[in-house]
Motif scaffolding. Structure first.
Motif, short mmCIF file in Angstrom:
data_model
loop_
_atom_site.label_atom_id
_atom_site.label_comp_id
_atom_site.label_asym_id
_atom_site.label_seq_id
_atom_site.Cartn_x
_atom_site.Cartn_y
_atom_site.Cartn_z
N LEU A 61 3.15 -8.35 -8.05
CA LEU A 61 2.31 -8.83 -6.95
C LEU A 61 0.85 -8.94 -7.38
N SER A 62 0.38 -7.98 -8.17
CA SER A 62 -1.02 -7.99 -8.60
C SER A 62 -1.29 -9.11 -9.60
N CYS A 63 -0.30 -9.45 -10.43
CA CYS A 63 -0.48 -10.52 -11.41
C CYS A 63 -0.50 -11.90 -10.77
N PHE A 64 0.30 -12.07 -9.72
CA PHE A 64 0.45 -13.39 -9.11
C PHE A 64 -0.42 -13.60 -7.88
N ASP A 65 -1.15 -12.59 -7.46
CA ASP A 65 -2.04 -12.73 -6.31
C ASP A 65 -3.32 -11.96 -6.59
N SER A 66 -4.39 -12.66 -6.87
CA SER A 66 -5.66 -12.01 -7.22
C SER A 66 -6.25 -11.25 -6.04
N ARG A 67 -5.76 -11.51 -4.82
CA ARG A 67 -6.27 -10.81 -3.64
C ARG A 67 -5.44 -9.59 -3.27
N PHE A 68 -4.38 -9.34 -4.03
CA PHE A 68 -3.49 -8.22 -3.71
C PHE A 68 -4.19 -6.88 -3.92
N ARG A 69 -4.04 -5.99 -2.96
CA ARG A 69 -4.57 -4.63 -3.06
C ARG A 69 -3.48 -3.65 -2.61
N LEU A 70 -3.48 -2.48 -3.21
CA LEU A 70 -2.51 -1.45 -2.84
C LEU A 70 -2.94 -0.80 -1.53
N LYS A 71 -2.41 -1.31 -0.44
CA LYS A 71 -2.72 -0.76 0.87
C LYS A 71 -1.68 -1.23 1.87
N GLY A 72 -1.74 -0.68 3.06
CA GLY A 72 -0.85 -1.12 4.12
C GLY A 72 0.61 -0.84 3.84
N GLY A 73 1.46 -1.77 4.28
CA GLY A 73 2.90 -1.58 4.16
C GLY A 73 3.39 -1.52 2.73
N VAL A 74 2.79 -2.31 1.84
CA VAL A 74 3.21 -2.30 0.44
C VAL A 74 2.98 -0.93 -0.18
N LEU A 75 1.84 -0.33 0.10
CA LEU A 75 1.55 1.01 -0.41
C LEU A 75 2.46 2.04 0.25
N GLY A 76 2.64 1.94 1.58
CA GLY A 76 3.47 2.90 2.30
C GLY A 76 4.91 2.91 1.83
N VAL A 77 5.49 1.71 1.66
CA VAL A 77 6.88 1.62 1.19
C VAL A 77 7.00 2.17 -0.23
N GLY A 78 6.02 1.85 -1.07
CA GLY A 78 6.05 2.35 -2.43
C GLY A 78 5.96 3.87 -2.50
N LEU A 79 5.12 4.44 -1.67
CA LEU A 79 4.98 5.90 -1.65
C LEU A 79 6.24 6.56 -1.09
N PHE A 80 6.87 5.90 -0.11
CA PHE A 80 8.12 6.43 0.43
C PHE A 80 9.20 6.44 -0.64
N TRP A 81 9.30 5.35 -1.39
CA TRP A 81 10.25 5.29 -2.51
C TRP A 81 9.95 6.42 -3.50
N ALA A 82 8.68 6.58 -3.86
CA ALA A 82 8.30 7.60 -4.84
C ALA A 82 8.66 9.00 -4.33
N ALA A 83 8.47 9.24 -3.04
CA ALA A 83 8.79 10.56 -2.48
C ALA A 83 10.29 10.85 -2.55
N ILE A 84 11.11 9.85 -2.21
CA ILE A 84 12.56 10.03 -2.27
C ILE A 84 13.00 10.26 -3.72
N ALA A 85 12.46 9.45 -4.64
CA ALA A 85 12.82 9.60 -6.05
C ALA A 85 12.39 10.96 -6.58
N ALA A 86 11.22 11.42 -6.18
CA ALA A 86 10.73 12.73 -6.63
C ALA A 86 11.61 13.86 -6.10
N LEU A 87 12.02 13.77 -4.83
CA LEU A 87 12.90 14.79 -4.26
C LEU A 87 14.25 14.80 -4.97
#
Length: 348
Positions: A61-87
């Protein structure tokens, strides 16, 4: 490459964790048990491999969209994935380790891949950088297809199902993606990961034309008529294909004009600069009681959310803050006699 981080931006920050996750995935995905490392190396590889999908998602997403920032739903879903994987991998204690929590990641993984493919294809038409425009299909088909096959295998046969042919194919595709990525990195060009956006900048007024470059005055004139006289940017449904048709010129010529000469990497950003300029004028002229949604729609935006995002990105403040500053005399509203396109493109 990390030394060029300021120029490259977010892709540079995501590259190191992505590379670590991919290496961990390949090591842990080795089909022959005798070749799987044990001890600290095996533990680290197993742990970081669980985050590979998230970092692939964010990185693309960051390579193909220069306006992309890690925030909102994209950040939330990613952190949720990371939490499940870590557990599931016992990083937060043994209570949830190896309890099958990874099964929750399969439907989430399908959603992530679907979102990535949609974003790649949805932004393709208006992508004004030819190399990035062409690469969107390849990444959507190859990378998206690889991830979908892996997730489908997990859903149908379980995580332990790893026949040699399947695992070797997976690793080969990951290594191919890694080699493609390494080729772009090792060229030590900050523009490679961003397909030229890192070096692109709008040409300032009065700048000298590029050596050997002869501007197409007829094309510039037609663009001036569309944007300044017909004000086509006020149409929220305007697409790049429709714009090209109204320009009456080949698509590549229009793409080159807006990207190379005007400095916009996507058709959406090109339109938004005109729309925000119109919104600034309306905010300075209209009564304070006039709702922002009315200003947004009258400026060519399809929604209040897209209006707020574009305005903040260009002006550095929200429309409400801008209007308040104008009323307090802290900002001067733009003149109704807007600077013409011909004046803005001086030196092309």
């Amino acid at each position: 490459m990390l030394g060029q981080r300021r120029k490259i931006g977010l892709p540079a920050a995501l590259f190191a964790p992505l590379a670590l996750c991919l290496v961990g995935f390949v090591i842990g995905n080795t089909p022959m048990t005798s070749l799987v490392p044990t001890g600290l190396v095996g533990t680290v590889a197993h742990t970081v491999s669980g985050f590979a999908v998230v970092f692939l998602w964010w990185f693309c997403l960051s390579c193909f969209d220069s306006r992309f920032r890690l925030k909102g739903g994209v950040l939330g879903v990613g952190l949720f994935w990371a939490a499940i994987a870590a557990l599931d991998r016992g990083l937060l204690g043994d209570a949830f380790a190896d309890k099958g929590l990874s099964r929750l990641l399969v439907p989430l993984g399908f959603a992530i891949v679907g979102h990535l493919v949609w974003r790649l294809l949805e932004g393709r038409e208006g992508d004004l950088i030819q190399q990035r425009h062409d690469a969107r299909i390849m990444v959507a088909v190859l990378l998206g297809g690889m991830l979908l096959i892996d997730l489908a295998a997990d859903a149908l046969f379980g995580f332990a199902w790893r026949p040699i042919a399947f695992a070797m194919t997976q690793n080969a595709m990951i290594l191919a993606f890694g080699l493609w990525l390494a080729r772009r990195i090792l060229m030590v060009d900050p523009a490679m990961l961003t397909f030229g956006v890192a070096q692109a900048a709008p040409m300032p007024a009065g700048a000298a034309p590029k050596p050997g470059h002869r501007p197409n005055t007829e094309l510039h004139g037609r663009l001036s008529v569309l944007m300044e006289t017909e004000r086509v940017f006020l149409d929220p449904e305007l697409t790049f294909a429709g714009f090209v048709a109204r320009m009456g010129a080949p698509e590549r010529a229009v793409r080159t004009l807006v990207n190379h000469e005007l400095g916009h990497d996507h058709f959406r950003t090109f339109l938004n600069h005109y729309r925000v300029a119109e919104a600034r004028r309306l905010l300075g002229e209209r009564d304070r009681a006039d709702k922002l949604i009315a200003v947004a729609l009258d400026s060519g935006f399809a929604s209040l959310a897209s209006f707020n995002r574009a305005f903040r990105a260009i002006e550095g403040c929200t429309p409400s803050e801008y209007r308040a500053a104008v009323r307090q005399g802290q900002m001067n509203p733009p003149s109704q006699d807007k600077q013409s396109f011909e004046e803005r493109k001086t030196g092309f």
